[in-house]
Write an enzyme that holds these catalytic residues in place. Sequence first.
Site, short mmCIF file in Angstrom:
data_model
loop_
_atom_site.label_atom_id
_atom_site.label_comp_id
_atom_site.label_asym_id
_atom_site.label_seq_id
_atom_site.Cartn_x
_atom_site.Cartn_y
_atom_site.Cartn_z
N ASP A 1 25.10 -90.10 17.15
CA ASP A 1 24.61 -91.46 17.32
C ASP A 1 25.57 -92.24 18.23
O ASP A 1 26.79 -92.10 18.15
CB ASP A 1 24.54 -92.13 15.94
CG ASP A 1 23.84 -93.46 15.96
OD1 ASP A 1 22.68 -93.50 16.40
OD2 ASP A 1 24.44 -94.46 15.52
N GLU B 1 35.13 -72.98 18.57
CA GLU B 1 36.00 -72.27 17.62
C GLU B 1 35.15 -71.58 16.56
O GLU B 1 35.38 -70.40 16.22
CB GLU B 1 36.95 -73.26 16.97
CG GLU B 1 37.81 -72.70 15.86
CD GLU B 1 38.54 -73.78 15.10
OE1 GLU B 1 38.74 -73.62 13.88
OE2 GLU B 1 38.91 -74.81 15.72
#
Length: 558
Positions: free
Chosen positions: A226, A276
């Site tokens: 957002d 990752e």
Amino acid sequence: MQALRRHDRQVLGVSLQHVRTHHWWRDAVIYQVYVRSFLDSTGDGIGDLAGVRAGLPYLKKLGVDGIWLSPFFPSPQHDHGYDVADYCDVDPVFGDLAEFDLLMAAARRLGIKVLLDIVPNHCSSEHAWFREALAAEPGSEARARFHFAEGRGVDGEEPPNNWHAMFGGPAWSRVTEADGRPGQWYLHMFTPEQPDWNWRNPEIAAEFDRVLRFWLDRGVDGFRIDVAAGLYKHPELPDSDDPEADYRTRDAINQLAWNQPEVHDVWRHWRAVCEEYTARDGRERLLVGEVSVPTAREHAEYVRSDELHQAFFFDLLRTPWDADAFRKVVSEAMADIAGTGSTVTWVLNNHDQVRTVTRYGEAAPEGSGLGAARARAAALLMLALPGAAYVYQGEELGLPEVVDLPDDVLTDPIFHRTGSRMHVRDGCRVPLPWSGQASPFGFTTGGDGVRTWLPQPEWFAEYATERALADTRSFWHMYRDALQLRGSLPQLGEGTLRWLDSEPDVLAFVRGDGLVCAVNFGTAPATAPVPGTPLLASGPCPAGELPGATAAWWLADL
């Protein structure tokens, strides 16, 4: 026949030859679930996570690749979850973490990706850190997590600057200090119940790193972010040269509060966190940003190879129903955004916009009938464009906007802060109709006596999913057929686009080695760009003809 208009035969997009590995998100179709309006499992008239889980087979049948869930975190619901009190839990209104885990498991079994809506620009005034800040002294570490500042004027009675909030009124509220005297002011770019985080404080980045990992460890496939162009404010918080600009338009154009250069460092770090996790198990995690910036070129800066994977391209939904306007917007997006190596992320609607059927019908003399035809055609156009697409719930049913909700049921903070119905978003958030002839239309398990959190009009019966599934001419079947073709035809999804010569009101392009899409933006029939019966059309489409307000797909040797 009208004279043909010549278009450059320019090939736009990223060639598939240069994409070594297919990444699921590059051409995915994601369905936006506004949780409180999707399906209610508890009988309280508010949708919940168990309702989403119950609706997954429906979404699988529709053919979407994933879902984006609106915020379901603990919240006082001043802005229906976009005021987050705790980023690592589930509001009891929507369920609990155990129910979330069941939803994730069910989605995984069906092969549906799950994205969460994360809100990093601001939190709730009930967040523990903000309550701590209110209780602390000016200049304290607790207040440094937010934007607290002294007011102007003799006694500090005026706000620190002249910024306006996006939802109306000033962007500052004054607090009462522990000793009872009027004190500092805090910044809130939306409502007073949504204080903005101070991202220049390293504690905030560390906290959101924890939040991301909490949900990634629970198996989510990524995040919708957002206000992704927000977060950082100008360090000196100076006056705006045009303080009314963001208030007038509800767009993030106050460049002192949005689109600061430091925000890109946040997305580089979040991208590294996602990669990752991908390195651990091979599952790609997606970051898609709500990015409101003035130009496609600035938009492209957010989707560079080490930042966000995607950013919603809102220009398409803002474009008037006109062939030249659509061509210009698509061309700019393909040149500037796809040119970065990313793919464009197309949207026609979301929980903040007037529904497509109504938006396209407002300026049409024929009213909603033409609006529905245009909405069907626009959907086929969007789903034929190179890149990813996001579909707001109910668009696959052809739901119009509910424009006559009484003032006393409106919940949107825009209405309550401005007193105006302009830009009010409740009309596109009315709970979905699933079955039956009367409210609650199968939305809730509570039976016919339950009132939905926003009232459903009687005419929703015409748009119930049960009825749509039974009618092969419905919006639903057109969407389902288009998604099936996207999954089976190599020309669709990611790749290139080449414009074709067309009549003045017609927009036509070819994908790959021969998938042609054409849209007639006029009202009179036009000659189809290729002979033969179309593979798929948004309405009746005789061979060799393209009726007004109609889109069609053909396979052809071009």
